[in-house]
Scaffold this active site. Structure first.
Site, mmCIF file in Angstrom:
data_model
loop_
_atom_site.group_PDB
_atom_site.id
_atom_site.type_symbol
_atom_site.label_atom_id
_atom_site.label_comp_id
_atom_site.label_asym_id
_atom_site.label_seq_id
_atom_site.Cartn_x
_atom_site.Cartn_y
_atom_site.Cartn_z
ATOM 1 N N ASP A 297 -8.100 3.859 2.088
ATOM 2 C CA ASP A 297 -7.594 4.623 3.226
ATOM 3 C C ASP A 297 -6.088 4.467 3.395
ATOM 4 O OD1 ASP A 297 -10.086 5.711 4.547
ATOM 5 O OD2 ASP A 297 -10.613 3.617 4.255
ATOM 6 N N LEU B 151 0.818 -1.218 0.000
ATOM 7 C CA LEU B 151 0.000 0.000 0.000
ATOM 8 C C LEU B 151 0.849 1.263 0.000
ATOM 9 C CD1 LEU B 151 -2.744 -1.529 2.249
ATOM 10 C CD2 LEU B 151 -2.959 -0.952 -0.178
ATOM 11 N N ARG C 176 31.890 8.491 1.025
ATOM 12 C CA ARG C 176 32.000 9.921 1.276
ATOM 13 C C ARG C 176 33.450 10.372 1.218
ATOM 14 N NH1 ARG C 176 31.106 12.698 7.248
ATOM 15 N NH2 ARG C 176 31.073 14.855 6.531
ATOM 16 N N HIS D 188 -13.839 -7.418 3.233
ATOM 17 C CA HIS D 188 -12.624 -6.882 2.609
ATOM 18 C C HIS D 188 -11.796 -7.963 1.923
ATOM 19 C CE1 HIS D 188 -8.758 -4.782 2.162
ATOM 20 N NE2 HIS D 188 -8.221 -5.856 2.702
ATOM 21 N N HIS E 272 28.062 7.856 0.774
ATOM 22 C CA HIS E 272 28.334 7.739 2.212
ATOM 23 C C HIS E 272 28.130 6.305 2.689
ATOM 24 C CE1 HIS E 272 27.955 11.990 1.527
ATOM 25 N NE2 HIS E 272 28.245 12.304 2.758
ATOM 26 N N SER F 257 25.948 17.008 -1.313
ATOM 27 C CA SER F 257 26.711 15.845 -0.837
ATOM 28 C C SER F 257 26.863 14.740 -1.867
ATOM 29 C CB SER F 257 26.022 15.238 0.395
ATOM 30 O OG SER F 257 25.886 16.194 1.412
ATOM 31 N N ASN G 201 -14.693 4.360 1.825
ATOM 32 C CA ASN G 201 -15.694 3.475 2.440
ATOM 33 C C ASN G 201 -15.563 3.387 3.960
ATOM 34 O OD1 ASN G 201 -13.655 1.553 2.951
ATOM 35 N ND2 ASN G 201 -13.956 0.599 0.950
ATOM 36 N N GLU H 206 12.934 9.868 0.799
ATOM 37 C CA GLU H 206 13.651 8.815 0.086
ATOM 38 C C GLU H 206 12.699 7.763 -0.480
ATOM 39 O OE1 GLU H 206 14.187 9.669 3.254
ATOM 40 O OE2 GLU H 206 16.111 10.728 3.191
#
Lengths: 754, 754
Positions: free
Chosen positions: B199, B160, B576, B305, B517, B428, B229, B465
């Site tokens: 929902d 979902l 990094r 459901h 990194h 970065s 619903n 992200e």
């Protein structure tokens, strides 16, 4: 949404150095209209402190040419307002039970928190320690983000969105413990949770999920302070955000307060914080406009976020502030004097509360005894007696998710430490016990007939797996051991929750995650719902137990291991479908050792390693090998690699029969990665799964006793001829696969186009 | 927020079977006031179709006693409105380029989509196929959630929140391609994206992140249809949600429309959809009240459901609906007639568009040539020529994140297929090229000076992200190959993005993720930012390339592999900190094979496997072993296990020297899990990391050439004495660890309390 009436109760602010004359009316969204708060310190002194603090932050980043100065400088006035005026805490006892919790959700601004902890007198945060920020001291109390191990730090923050979720959990813990233990005249637990956020927590999904939950539960003890500087790493926030944030927070059930000048106007901030503390209806969002890196030549620019300002800029700040440019890392006595009254104030707070506890113990001795157990992080009852006995377990095939419920439900029902929830899968995960009461706000009356009660211990997290895990960490952190959160969802969706689960492992917070519908056996929901690679993450995660029990007895063992692991979160991974029960083989003690001999066979030709729902294939294949192929196969159950690793070497060698030349073959419907440590070959998944009813899906990938046996037999023949070394990286000119012949289903690549 | 003016342009709805007389004014939040839309079909016929459809859904779930009937039944009128009246598509050519995209974000309601695809005449979705839902047919086009492999399905949904994120990506693709290729009179790309949500998408973090982005970018071609619903698995939504959803959506920049009766009132739904289509200012949220499982005895309950209704209930529905109770899986000709006009309508749409393309090719031949390349999923230019040559790479130590930028920037700058973004880490991750233009809505003027342009190809995802990955999948899915999304963030935060990354792998969608990194080398940000266990997930993920280049040359190889993998997403994992360059050893061709001999040594006593930023330790340790201990060590680089697995067995054996008795030792600052396939021992992490500046953190965990060599030497001595079998599961009474002696830092357990 109409503004709610707010009144300040005297006992709520009596500890504060404020004079409150007359009524407060600070909830109209603009605290500038709040009157009647008389600050004890002069404006001059306050501004001097702000300037001193900002220079100190600049110096602390400059000394090792590293760090995040911008937000810490921008939030100076917020910090003064919190630590000097708004928060209840005791620097000499960071663990004072009813202290306000403070969470720095914008964890990169850690210097903000460290510096105030030092200034108000936390004993471990000496000046030397403060100055060790970004030094080479491996035992520094000032790591790059706040860490729970250190005094005065409630939770480890840094990954954005986690802190606000933790704060929601801390606020829930207060509400819950208060509902259970408070009595008229004895507000034993009524602390506030304050959390500072930057823009990230309003953008990260887990932040928004947590905000929804706080609004839904009407956590009026949660105060979210938005350091609204409109700058992120990439520049101005308007490059990625066009929301009306106040409108949105109101829509989510928060009271919204605003402060226009968050850089210097301590008085307005304090008024807002006091008004927030007084709101008894809903959580508060305090939108405070600040300037990142205020005072710097680069103030209001992204440049000051994550890098030191540079020597010239630091000098220029000091010059503009009338400070001595040649002095660095300077804290004058005047600044200490400004803050150090926090020590006696905290001692008084603590003494008052201890007196209250004393009287409470007399008035409500039984409740107080329980309360003290919670304070000490103890279970309210002997949990071992609620673990079902082996003889009471079903012997007919039973879904292991049902077995997990059968073990967990009595624990949850009988022991008040347990708070069990699900991400909207109550009918599927079997974690709801008979008579369970939901954790809900007392004013709630739902369409499906629930009356709210904060004393409830069953949590409907909604479809929010990430917040479920991260908020649970907050509950667990309130006081270690006081609350044992149990979460539940389909295993696949613990990929949503993974950042929160990880933070629990990193913080040594005990949370038990019940992951149902594991493996491809979940069936018709298809590859989107069939975890293949996720176990590899959880088996590789430090300080974490991923446990896959094969039946009811092993489920009992899994819970025994998980409940006993006070400093380690666990995941108990169970199947949707009926799984065979093995009363003759399975042993709870074996689970607690991670792996054990399941079905022994002297002088075996092969050891099959069975796991969880696929144990049936290990046992079935052993039978086929024996009866059809004349092969002697023993079976090892290995529900938890990590626990197995912790056993003495002699035990591990015996279980895996390392002295034998018989190969070991693991059978699991996951990616095989990581099993190579124990097994010479694996019958596993090399692709995503497939949507088929649960009774067909295993067959689709050749998980079938006959087919597995037919793959293992020729392997054993080759081993007999050429030695087990052919499976262990010692090759001559054989036509087997290299290093380890991890064989697999012939149809294993349906979703892999490459 | 004032309602925006809405006018319906004739060309926008001319394909629809509606008579539009006069102006539309449907944006006032209540479509019941929209007049002048005359439906072509009678109310009787429409209601008969709704009843027939609902019985069919009930039957389809009943036949194998499995499935999700509730939402599919509840959304019947929404489906009729979409497929008969609102959407542009061509059943005979599901791939028609300018079709409206439809995404079922509530993927469990897949029968809804399958049934309408059948009814309107998609050629593969025969009745037999429709009826195979939850059957044992492994080649069913009706899996438990919609899958991109099948005709008429734009993206695989189910987890979902993913679908709405994909829909945002699809809508972005339209906006972007339109901005690049549309010319006056030639609206080559102007399709809508419709997405239905339940929902969950309003609760899952990734859904909320995506909603924010859609609002920010003012994607007026995005239409979110909320199947409201008020029921989830756990009961009524009010047990976990107290938001004012319309207010929230408005705060997020959406136009909000409402339909009161979503069960039967097709006309009102159509009017809302038409009004939504006409809005040229912002995305639209259409809040449609429905009843889950409408018609069932259990309508409006969670019971309908995820489980079939039961025979009695199905019979009762048919009886109430005046249908023949004894007939199952019945679709009358009348129902087909109602829908099948979609076929000629679609053919007409397609013909008109093809004619337009023809003229466009004449008027704008160069643009049209490019456009056709995009339609065919081709790159606009030969990408190989933009990969930097070895001789142009730096030889001094360079952060590999910088190397990754040096490879990616020219690709992105020169080839229009690339759309590169970052989750707020522009300074970065080094992915911004000189002169890059942001993808932003044209009306945007930001505080930091950006003027919006949908033709821009640099994306500021904000601190989101998860949405970055999932929305990128949507862009990639618009037309495979037309857009190559590149995401970027710190590697650690790809644990937030993991659910989206996985969905890309499952769907064979090419997206390149730049994870900077990586490893503990990221330093002072501490254990919250130091990935230890995450690589195990991505290495185990099917159809995914996790590539860790060690220097600039290997970074070039990594991009070559990733760009070439048209059906596989990749992650390029870089450091990094400054990493040593190895021009004498590193080879881009080697990276494309996953692993290769880096530093050869005849008759070596040990093979060291080096990876990414830790390659320096492999090379350095080899030197110390040779010079200090008289040990001959060769070094293998293995940046990508998956690519290595794909090589011929002879190659793999040669690289790993499986004929030798010399052990292999991997050196990587991650959990070692999974390396056991290739290595006999590992110098790795057994705990979370630690906050220390990057120059100290490796030493904290004994990553030091001298120390590693000092650990390896005695191991080799033991092997010399007792044979390499001691490391490969063949034990006698030796005092080494079992199976594989994975040795590690002596200080490796700082965060592991157990």
């Amino acid at each position: 949404m109409a503004p709610s009436a707010v009144s300040v109760e005297a006992n709520d602010v009596s500890h504060l150095p404020l004079k409150l004359d007359g009524a407060q009316n600070g909830s109209n969204g603009n605290t500038k209209h709040v009157e009647d708060v008389e600050m004890m310190e002069s404006q001059d002194k306050t501004q001097f402190v702000l300037r001193s603090y900002r220079c100190l932050i600049a110096d602390l980043c400059q000394q090792f040419n590293m760090g995040h100065p911008g937000s810490a400088m921008g939030m100076a006035a917020i910090g003064v307002s919190l630590w000097k005026y708004a928060m209840k805490y005791s620097p000499k006892n960071a663990e004072f039970f009813n202290r306000d919790r403070f969470v720095l959700s914008n964890g990169h601004a850690c210097l903000f928190q460290y510096t105030f902890l030092h200034l108000v007198g936390y004993k471990n945060m000496t000046f030397e320690q403060l100055a060790s920020y970004h030094s080479d001291r491996w035992d520094s109390y000032c790591p790059g983000h706040p860490e729970i191990e250190h005094e005065g730090i409630e939770v480890t923050t840094g990954p954005l969105g986690q802190g606000i979720a933790n704060a929601v959990g801390l606020a829930m813990a207060t509400k819950h413990l208060g509902a259970v233990y408070n009595k008229p005249g004895f507000e034993m637990v009524n602390n506030m949770t304050w959390v500072t956020i930057g823009d990230a927590c309003l953008q990260e999904g887990v932040g928004m999920e947590s905000i929804q939950l706080a609004g839904h539960w009407r956590l009026d003890n949660l105060r979210v302070i938005y350091d609204n500087n409109q700058i992120t790493c990439d520049g101005s926030v308007d490059i990625c955000m066009a929301e009306d944030v106040n409108m949105k927070m109101r829509a989510s059930g928060f009271e919204v307060l605003e402060v226009e000048d968050g850089n210097y106007d301590v008085e307005s901030i304090v008024k807002a914080l006091v008004a927030a503390r007084a709101n008894k209806e809903k959580p508060t969002f305090i939108n405070i406009k600040t300037t990142i890196g205020v005072g710097s030549q680069n103030e209001n620019k992204a440049a000051v976020h994550g890098a030191p300002l540079g020597k010239d800029d630091v000098a220029s700040i000091k010059k503009n502030y009338g400070m001595d440019v040649d002095k660095t890392l300077e804290v004058s006595q005047e600044v200490y004097d400004f803050f150090r009254e926090a020590v006696p104030r905290g001692e008084k707070l603590e003494k008052d509360w201890n007196d209250l506890l004393s009287n409470y113990s007399k008035e409500h001795p039984e409740l107080a005894a329980d309360f003290k157990k919670r304070m000490n992080g103890e279970m309210l009852d002997d949990w071992t007696k609620y673990i079902p006995k082996k003889e009471d377990l079903p012997t007919a095939p039973t879904p292991s998710r049902k077995s997990a419920g059968a073990v967990c439900n009595p624990l949850a029902q009988n022991i008040g430490n347990f708070m069990v929830g699900t991400a909207d899968l109550t009918p599927s995960v079997n974690m709801a016990w008979k008579g369970k009461v939901d954790f809900q706000n007392p004013d709630l009356r739902t369409a499906c007939g629930i009356n709210g009660d904060y004393a409830g211990r069953y949590i409907h997290w909604g479809i929010r797996e990430h917040a479920m895990a991260s908020v649970s960490n907050g509950m667990a952190a309130f006081r270690k051991g006081a609350i044992l959160p149990v979460t539940s969802s389909f295993f696949m969706f613990y990929i949503y929750a993974a950042p929160g689960v990880r933070m629990g492992a990193l913080q040594s917070l005990q949370v038990i995650h019940i992951a149902t519908h594991d493996s491809i056996g979940t069936g018709e929901d298809g590859p989107t719902h069939q975890p293949i690679e996720l176990a590899a993450l959880y088996r590789a995660m430090p300080n974490f137990l991923y446990i896959r029990p094969c039946d009811g007895e092993e489920a009992a063992g899994a819970f025994m291991a998980a409940v006993a692991a006070k400093d380690t979160p666990s995941m108990i991974s169970v199947a949707r479908q009926d799984t065979e029960q093995f009363p003759q083989y399975s042993r709870r003690e074996g689970v607690q050792k991670g792996g054990y001999v399941f079905l022994d066979e002297p002088d075996a030709d092969v050891t099959l390693i069975g796991v969880g729902a696929e144990m049936a294939f290990a046992v079935g294949t052993a039978k086929v090998l024996r009866e059809r192929h004349g092969v002697k196969a023993r079976v090892v159950s290995m529900p938890c690699q990590r626990l197995f690793e912790q056993q003495p070497i002699e035990y591990r060698r015996e279980v895996l029969q390392t002295r034998s030349r018989a190969p070991r073959v693991v059978i699991e419907a996951y990616s095989v990665n990581g099993w190579e440590r124990y097994a010479d070959a694996g019958f596993s998944m090399h692709s995503f799964g497939h949507s088929l009813p649960r009774s067909y899906v295993y067959g689709r990938f050749n998980f079938d006793n006959e087919k597995i046996a037919a793959k293992i037999k020729p392997l054993l023949d080759e081993v007999k001829k050429d030695g087990v070394g052919i499976l262990r990286g010692e090759f001559r000119d054989l036509n087997t696969d290299y290093v380890r012949d991890v064989f697999h289903s012939a149809f294993g690549a349906s979703h892999v186009a490459s």
